[in-house]
Design a protein around this motif. Sequence first.
Motif, PDB file in Angstrom:
ATOM      1  N   ARG A 689      73.693  19.183  46.821  1.00  0.00           N
ATOM      2  CA  ARG A 689      73.947  20.315  45.934  1.00  0.00           C
ATOM      3  C   ARG A 689      72.726  21.242  45.938  1.00  0.00           C
ATOM      4  O   ARG A 689      71.614  20.812  46.216  1.00  0.00           O
ATOM      5  CB  ARG A 689      74.213  19.824  44.510  1.00  0.00           C
ATOM      6  N   PRO A 690      72.964  22.495  45.622  1.00  0.00           N
ATOM      7  CA  PRO A 690      71.827  23.424  45.556  1.00  0.00           C
ATOM      8  C   PRO A 690      70.762  22.916  44.600  1.00  0.00           C
ATOM      9  O   PRO A 690      71.070  22.501  43.478  1.00  0.00           O
ATOM     10  CB  PRO A 690      72.459  24.737  45.074  1.00  0.00           C
ATOM     11  N   THR A 694      70.274  26.753  42.312  1.00  0.00           N
ATOM     12  CA  THR A 694      70.197  28.008  43.060  1.00  0.00           C
ATOM     13  C   THR A 694      69.601  27.844  44.449  1.00  0.00           C
ATOM     14  O   THR A 694      69.915  28.608  45.356  1.00  0.00           O
ATOM     15  CB  THR A 694      69.341  29.019  42.290  1.00  0.00           C
ATOM     16  N   GLY A 695      68.718  26.877  44.614  1.00  0.00           N
ATOM     17  CA  GLY A 695      68.015  26.731  45.887  1.00  0.00           C
ATOM     18  C   GLY A 695      68.855  26.054  46.950  1.00  0.00           C
ATOM     19  O   GLY A 695      70.020  25.674  46.749  1.00  0.00           O
ATOM     20  N   GLU A 696      68.219  25.891  48.097  1.00  0.00           N
ATOM     21  CA  GLU A 696      68.883  25.239  49.212  1.00  0.00           C
ATOM     22  C   GLU A 696      68.978  23.735  48.946  1.00  0.00           C
ATOM     23  O   GLU A 696      68.045  23.111  48.439  1.00  0.00           O
ATOM     24  CB  GLU A 696      68.102  25.470  50.506  1.00  0.00           C
ATOM     25  N   PRO A 697      70.125  23.144  49.264  1.00  0.00           N
ATOM     26  CA  PRO A 697      70.205  21.681  49.125  1.00  0.00           C
ATOM     27  C   PRO A 697      69.252  21.003  50.111  1.00  0.00           C
ATOM     28  O   PRO A 697      68.985  21.523  51.185  1.00  0.00           O
ATOM     29  CB  PRO A 697      71.660  21.362  49.435  1.00  0.00           C
ATOM     30  N   ARG A 698      68.759  19.857  49.729  1.00  0.00           N
ATOM     31  CA  ARG A 698      67.827  19.142  50.595  1.00  0.00           C
ATOM     32  C   ARG A 698      68.536  18.557  51.815  1.00  0.00           C
ATOM     33  O   ARG A 698      67.920  18.402  52.860  1.00  0.00           O
ATOM     34  CB  ARG A 698      67.147  18.016  49.821  1.00  0.00           C
ATOM     35  N   VAL A 699      69.776  18.194  51.661  1.00  0.00           N
ATOM     36  CA  VAL A 699      70.540  17.595  52.768  1.00  0.00           C
ATOM     37  C   VAL A 699      71.841  18.383  52.925  1.00  0.00           C
ATOM     38  O   VAL A 699      72.550  18.618  51.940  1.00  0.00           O
ATOM     39  CB  VAL A 699      70.839  16.107  52.505  1.00  0.00           C
ATOM     40  N   ASP A 706      79.904  12.414  46.950  1.00  0.00           N
ATOM     41  CA  ASP A 706      79.236  12.960  45.773  1.00  0.00           C
ATOM     42  C   ASP A 706      77.957  13.654  46.216  1.00  0.00           C
ATOM     43  O   ASP A 706      77.151  13.085  46.970  1.00  0.00           O
ATOM     44  CB  ASP A 706      78.891  11.860  44.777  1.00  0.00           C
ATOM     45  N   CYS A 707      77.785  14.894  45.733  1.00  0.00           N
ATOM     46  CA  CYS A 707      76.572  15.645  46.011  1.00  0.00           C
ATOM     47  C   CYS A 707      75.753  15.781  44.739  1.00  0.00           C
ATOM     48  O   CYS A 707      76.297  15.983  43.646  1.00  0.00           O
ATOM     49  CB  CYS A 707      76.918  17.043  46.554  1.00  0.00           C
ATOM     50  N   CYS A 708      74.434  15.654  44.870  1.00  0.00           N
ATOM     51  CA  CYS A 708      73.539  15.622  43.716  1.00  0.00           C
ATOM     52  C   CYS A 708      72.509  16.749  43.814  1.00  0.00           C
ATOM     53  O   CYS A 708      72.143  17.200  44.899  1.00  0.00           O
ATOM     54  CB  CYS A 708      72.827  14.286  43.634  1.00  0.00           C
ATOM     55  N   ASP A 709      72.047  17.192  42.633  1.00  0.00           N
ATOM     56  CA  ASP A 709      70.967  18.159  42.511  1.00  0.00           C
ATOM     57  C   ASP A 709      69.685  17.373  42.316  1.00  0.00           C
ATOM     58  O   ASP A 709      69.532  16.651  41.328  1.00  0.00           O
ATOM     59  CB  ASP A 709      71.246  19.087  41.340  1.00  0.00           C
ATOM     60  N   PHE A 710      68.743  17.518  43.245  1.00  0.00           N
ATOM     61  CA  PHE A 710      67.514  16.712  43.191  1.00  0.00           C
ATOM     62  C   PHE A 710      66.731  16.993  41.914  1.00  0.00           C
ATOM     63  O   PHE A 710      66.166  16.084  41.302  1.00  0.00           O
ATOM     64  CB  PHE A 710      66.651  17.004  44.421  1.00  0.00           C
ATOM     65  N   THR A 711      66.682  18.233  41.488  1.00  0.00           N
ATOM     66  CA  THR A 711      65.877  18.595  40.323  1.00  0.00           C
ATOM     67  C   THR A 711      66.539  18.152  39.030  1.00  0.00           C
ATOM     68  O   THR A 711      65.918  17.534  38.163  1.00  0.00           O
ATOM     69  CB  THR A 711      65.632  20.109  40.302  1.00  0.00           C
TER      70      THR A 711
END
Length: 719
Positions: A689-690, A694-699, A706-711
């Motif tokens: 996930r972004p 807002t930013g670029e996803p890490r992967v 399931d996609c996750c937001d690292f932050t």
Amino acid sequence: MDADASTKRQAIGDLMKDTTIPAAERNRRLEVLMSEFGTEEQQAQLDVSDTSDNDDRKRKSLRTAAIEAKIVSKNIRRLTMQEEEDEEGQNSEQAEFRAAHQPATIASQPEDETASEIESGLGYGSLPHPDEIRLSSNHPLDAGLDPPSTDQNPDLGLAVASAVTGDEDPDFVVMAIEFDPDAKPPLHKNRRFRAYTCLAFSITAVILVLVVVYVTASTKGTQIVEQESYYQADPTSQPSLSPITERQRSGIIEQLQGGVLLRNETFREMSEFDPRMKALDWILHANSQQLDSDDVNLYQRYTLALIAYNFDSDSWYYCPSSPMHSNDKCDVPYGDGLSKTYGVWLSGLSECEWYGVTCSADGVVRAVDLIQNDLIGTIPHELAALNSLQLLAFPYNCIYGTIPSEIGSLRHLLSLELHGNVLSGIIPDSMYDMDKLQLLNLANQYGQNRNCTSSSNQVIDMKYKFGGLAGQIEAHGLEGKLGASLADFRSMKGLYLQNNALTGVIHEDVGNLRYLRWLFLNDNFLEGTIPEKLTKLKNLRKLLLDENFLRSTLPEDMSRWRDLEILTVNGNSMYGSIPLGLYNLTKLEMIRLDDTRQASSPWNIDPDEGFTGTISTRIGQLQRLKILLLSNNPLSGTIPMELGSCEELSNLRLHNTNLSGTMPMSICLLRDKNLNSENNEGVLYADCRPNNGTGEPRVQCDCCSDCCDFTSRVCIADD
């Protein structure tokens, strides 16, 4: 003189043999003859001194006459002594005394004996040593023959008493011995003394036997009176035990009291509502087998009856002891509509037929297995009376309280399973002495979200200690410190202690348990590190250490765990890189290294925690891998494409890490195999996930479930 002396000797001999003459008169006549005989002896001595050419012959004759005089004197004394003994009735004792004193000690030389007397053949000193005197079958005295004269055989010297004639029958040889005619035999050889002594000992033994019998009878009488006074107590509002019976007097109570009640307890001190008293009453009155005190199965049948009363068998799910089973049999279902018939507890059938009881061929109870059967109550310490038990299993019931220390005396026990209850307290030290124990399962003593209802409609709530009977105190499971004591289980193969409140450390000596295959210590409060010596456990298959307070790296030499199938260290403060030895464990099916970087205490100890480094391309060697969870770690680098070789993967979580790049197509292809979910569960997680919305996803991932937001650490299903 020789002819006259021979005549006198003959007269003396005849006089000694004549028993018609009174003893006193005979002694007087013998003294007269002896005095005359002595006068002639003296005269012969004077004649010898006047005739020099016959010195040798006359000296020998004189010596012979002296010996003859001594023999006659001895015989007179002996005859007198025998007559006195005959008058006193002691002939037999005197004969015994004589027989016991042949030969006696050699007489010492009289002080007044001169050297000339010895040289001339007179006196004691001239007599031969006893060793020179022989009593044999060819002796002249034995054969009744005249001894040869010294003239014919001078070498004989004084070896025989030559004055004794052939018609005499002496009963012993007169030697140079001391002999006291007034002496009495030793007391221990006196026949009357021995007879009286034996009689005294016999009377004493009879008295002792009578005393022992009387004391024993009195003691039993006292015990029976005590039992009667207890059982015939004042009436209560509840039904009391049956009146005193002959069976209660038969020793059953004493046997059970001494062999089963292990804490110096007595039935007399117990309430009639005590399960032990109920089991006793059943043994005495309701048990159709009517066992006696010496029956070999008395202990085990009573102990099993105690288990039934103690755990409220009327409320059991399988084979309860309620009246609904009128034929003493019950059917227990198992899989595909099948069932098996067992005996009902507390029925008249053999205890070996009761449900959950297994016996050996000789009828000895070896196993009691009552899994998930709504047992309610505490573990009775009297279980230790089943001392041949090899399996004891009460899992997933409503058992509360502590583990009795007497369990440790079951030295033949191979498997103890008490998991899935609400036990509290510590693990008794005595249990570490059970060196034959191979399986110990005390897991899951808290977090049980279920209830049990007793036969009296009392509800046991498994969320609380003591089932809520002592108030709503939240259960935490078994407590106490683990340490080196775990290494005492030298036969252990499976150690299951998870989901408790145990503290302490994992001692390095646990690495000495060479048979250990399953080590479950997860969900406790253990601290410290994972000992490097744990890699000595070459047979280890499952190692669960998750959800503790460990702060550690993975052992460098973990490649020695070649049979390892499951490894979980998640929920601890782990750090360091993933050892390369991990990728050699080709039998691994589950790896959980996740959640080692937590956002809250107590896990978030310092910012360096969590596994670092990259995922090696050698991970493709773990082709049996089904679950790989690496989330919440500061791992970096890219996701290796070799991971796609793990075709058994069904759950892969790589989110909340520093991994970057694109999800390899080899992994996306696994979504068409096992890496999928029919019930819409997440199976493939990544930080796709972004970032921060807002930013670029890490992967970059087009196949993740399931996609996750690292932050923000928010994960959303993307299927």
